[in-house]
Write a protein that holds these residues in place. Structure first.
Motif, PDB file in Angstrom:
ATOM      1  N   LYS B  27       6.374 -36.510 -76.532  1.00  9.38           N
ATOM      2  CA  LYS B  27       6.747 -35.219 -76.964  1.00  9.38           C
ATOM      3  C   LYS B  27       7.462 -34.425 -75.803  1.00  9.38           C
ATOM      4  N   VAL B  28       8.473 -33.728 -75.676  1.00 11.69           N
ATOM      5  CA  VAL B  28       8.693 -32.917 -74.570  1.00 11.69           C
ATOM      6  C   VAL B  28       8.797 -31.536 -75.020  1.00 11.69           C
ATOM      7  N   ILE B  29       7.756 -30.574 -74.445  1.00  9.89           N
ATOM      8  CA  ILE B  29       8.005 -29.224 -74.564  1.00  9.89           C
ATOM      9  C   ILE B  29       8.531 -28.554 -73.688  1.00  9.89           C
ATOM     10  N   VAL B  57       1.508 -25.659 -70.474  1.00 12.92           N
ATOM     11  CA  VAL B  57       0.821 -26.303 -69.631  1.00 12.92           C
ATOM     12  C   VAL B  57      -0.372 -26.893 -69.948  1.00 12.92           C
ATOM     13  N   GLU B  58      -0.917 -26.237 -70.868  1.00 10.34           N
ATOM     14  CA  GLU B  58      -2.165 -26.559 -71.366  1.00 10.34           C
ATOM     15  C   GLU B  58      -2.527 -27.709 -72.378  1.00 10.34           C
ATOM     16  N   SER B  59      -1.078 -27.632 -73.122  1.00 12.03           N
ATOM     17  CA  SER B  59      -0.880 -28.773 -74.073  1.00 12.03           C
ATOM     18  C   SER B  59      -0.276 -30.054 -73.526  1.00 12.03           C
ATOM     19  N   SER B  60      -0.077 -30.382 -72.335  1.00 13.00           N
ATOM     20  CA  SER B  60       0.659 -31.552 -71.993  1.00 13.00           C
ATOM     21  C   SER B  60      -0.206 -32.278 -70.794  1.00 13.00           C
ATOM     22  N   SER B  75       6.428 -20.059 -58.984  1.00 17.72           N
ATOM     23  CA  SER B  75       5.614 -20.402 -60.059  1.00 17.72           C
ATOM     24  C   SER B  75       4.599 -21.724 -59.761  1.00 17.72           C
ATOM     25  N   LEU B  76       4.988 -22.489 -58.883  1.00 20.14           N
ATOM     26  CA  LEU B  76       3.804 -23.623 -58.545  1.00 20.14           C
ATOM     27  C   LEU B  76       2.410 -23.025 -58.289  1.00 20.14           C
ATOM     28  N   PRO B  77       1.959 -22.251 -57.485  1.00 18.67           N
ATOM     29  CA  PRO B  77       0.683 -21.675 -57.493  1.00 18.67           C
ATOM     30  C   PRO B  77       0.076 -21.412 -58.725  1.00 18.67           C
ATOM     31  N   GLN B  78       0.828 -20.508 -59.538  1.00 17.00           N
ATOM     32  CA  GLN B  78       0.356 -19.969 -60.773  1.00 17.00           C
ATOM     33  C   GLN B  78      -0.071 -21.220 -61.830  1.00 17.00           C
ATOM     34  N   ILE B  79       0.935 -22.453 -61.815  1.00 18.41           N
ATOM     35  CA  ILE B  79       0.643 -23.376 -62.703  1.00 18.41           C
ATOM     36  C   ILE B  79      -0.381 -24.166 -62.167  1.00 18.41           C
TER      37      ILE B  79
END
Lengths: 298, 298
Positions: B27-29, B57-60, B75-79
């Motif tokens: 699946k791709v989100i 992020v949480e579901s992959s 975005s990277l540090p947040q992710i």
């Protein structure tokens, strides 16, 4: 019509193929200083016969020079001395010096200076192929200095090649080709040299190169035999154009180094206007092929 | 595996299409700040679902960042703060600053910095297409700083895309891409600007442009949104490379203006060595596709 093609490489070979296949030439006589090229051209069906220069000129109606511009400068006056009623044209990338070289020749009006804007980075008879010129533009310079009939024959020839003709002064031609053709070649040569120099230390640098690199550097495969004489004959214009290109690169460098993001954005957004030009070109090429077919049928 | 793709443009969209089609992703989100792009991506079959960043992020299992390098840096540090066991990768053109930005993050080992060397001059979901990466090279930077399992997942992903993986230090990556990618773009932007500037006076100048011009200028269609941040993040290397390129152009200019034909011949003959590189690249790309298929079957 019997057509002699002097120089059986990419350009001469490709024009010979299409003029014969499309019925403009009943016979193509090939001339080439390089016996290997002459032999290949005969074998590939580019020329029906191979002859020496004088015999070829004397036995044809139209003589096409497709040799490097330095060789053209030597051969054109000799050929003009040989002709009787023949029409002579050349396909070189620079025009001012060549036209000047026979300005006072008694047969000047039988010569039509031309430049079909097509080519590839390859050379020799084996690079020749049908369709090279389809849809492109061909320049005829200073048509007022040639016989009207001679100009008509050459424009018919270009319509057979499915090209459109643009008429302009040789001085304008040389200035404009410095921008849209000669500069592209120097930019590719210099790009190639810059990265090849780096390869000496970073052996695997080309591992990272992708399609974008290939595209910008493709013309760097082009031969010195063809391009050094072009740069020489057009040095006045090329010097100016190269200076403008260097100034623009310097502007990029300064803005990048000074963290001027808005300034870099401006340069790229302005450069993006090339989309309009390239889209327009695509439309024009399709239109040119359609029109050329219509003109030939008429 | 469930894969989240952040940024559904040319690169993100193309990777999503092939990871799904080739069975790597179940699946791709999709995540995109631009609602229009998100909508198009769903419609074009690029993403199975559109979610907000945190939910995605949480579901992959795997999170792929395919956004401009300036946005990546934010975005990277947040992710990384959001992830539990997820593996995170990015596909940006510059690597040193990004890696530095999360150097001390507790989840650093779950992040694999990457850069697939493929693209076109177009952007947005509609530019995305299957096969964009086939045969090309993908860089994985500083693999020793990531979990071995995470690196394996990312290299499997690139093999699914029919790419070969090259491992290198981020500092080397940024230096080398300045030569084989970033310089090509600046050379094309500057070429475009130089001729567009001339068009203001010579309205019909582009009539003369042929395939060679198109090829060298194609990358000038690329967007400022993507390229300004790349030039900024890699300004140290780009400054040096641009200076070398300008010096080489200046060398051409001097030799042409001084009638140094032999010197110009030498430059062109040296530049012609690019034939070897481009031929080798063609062979490598065919070989890469063959090997990638073999690895996937094994």
């Amino acid at each position: 019509m019997i057509v002699s093609v002097i120089g059986l490489g990419l350009i001469g070979g490709s024009i010979a193929l299409d003029l014969k296949q499309r019925g403009f030439a009943d016979k193509v006589i090939g001339v080439d200083n390089n016996p290997m090229h002459a032999h290949q051209a005969k074998k590939l069906g580019i020329a029906d016969e191979i002859q020496d220069l004088r015999t070829a000129v004397e036995s044809s109606h139209l003589v096409i020079l497709a040799i490097p511009v330095s060789a053209c400068l030597k051969s054109l006056p000799q050929i003009m001395d040989m002709v009787d009623q023949q029409i002579v044209t050349d396909l070189g990338s620079t025009k001012e010096q060549l036209i000047e070289s026979i300005a006072n020749h008694p047969k000047r009006k039988q010569y039509v200076p031309a430049h079909p804007m097509a080519g590839t980075e390859f050379s020799g008879p084996q690079a020749a192929h049908s369709g090279l010129f389809d849809g492109k533009c061909s320049i005829i310079c200073n048509p007022e200095d040639s016989d009207k009939d001679a100009v008509n024959v050459i424009s018919d020839m270009f319509h057979t090649l499915q090209m459109r003709c643009v008429y302009m002064d040789a001085e304008v031609h040389d200035r404009q080709t410095a921008y849209v053709s000669h500069l592209s070649h120097i930019s590719a040569f210099a790009l190639s040299l810059t990265v090849l120099q780096k390869e000496k230390k970073d052996k695997h640098i080309f591992e990272l190169a992708s399609g974008g690199f290939d595209s910008t550097v493709r013309l760097a495969k082009s031969s010195a035999e063809m391009w050094t004489p072009i740069f020489h004959q057009n040095k006045k214009n090329i010097g100016k154009v190269l200076q403008k290109y260097i100034d623009t690169l310097q502007q990029f460098k300064d803005r990048i180094e000074n963290d001027d993001h808005e300034g870099v954005d401006d340069l790229i957004n302005d450069a993006n206007d090339i989309r309009r030009v390239l889209d327009e070109k695509e439309r024009t090429e399709a239109e040119t092929i359609k029109n050329a077919k219509r003109i030939r049928r008429a």
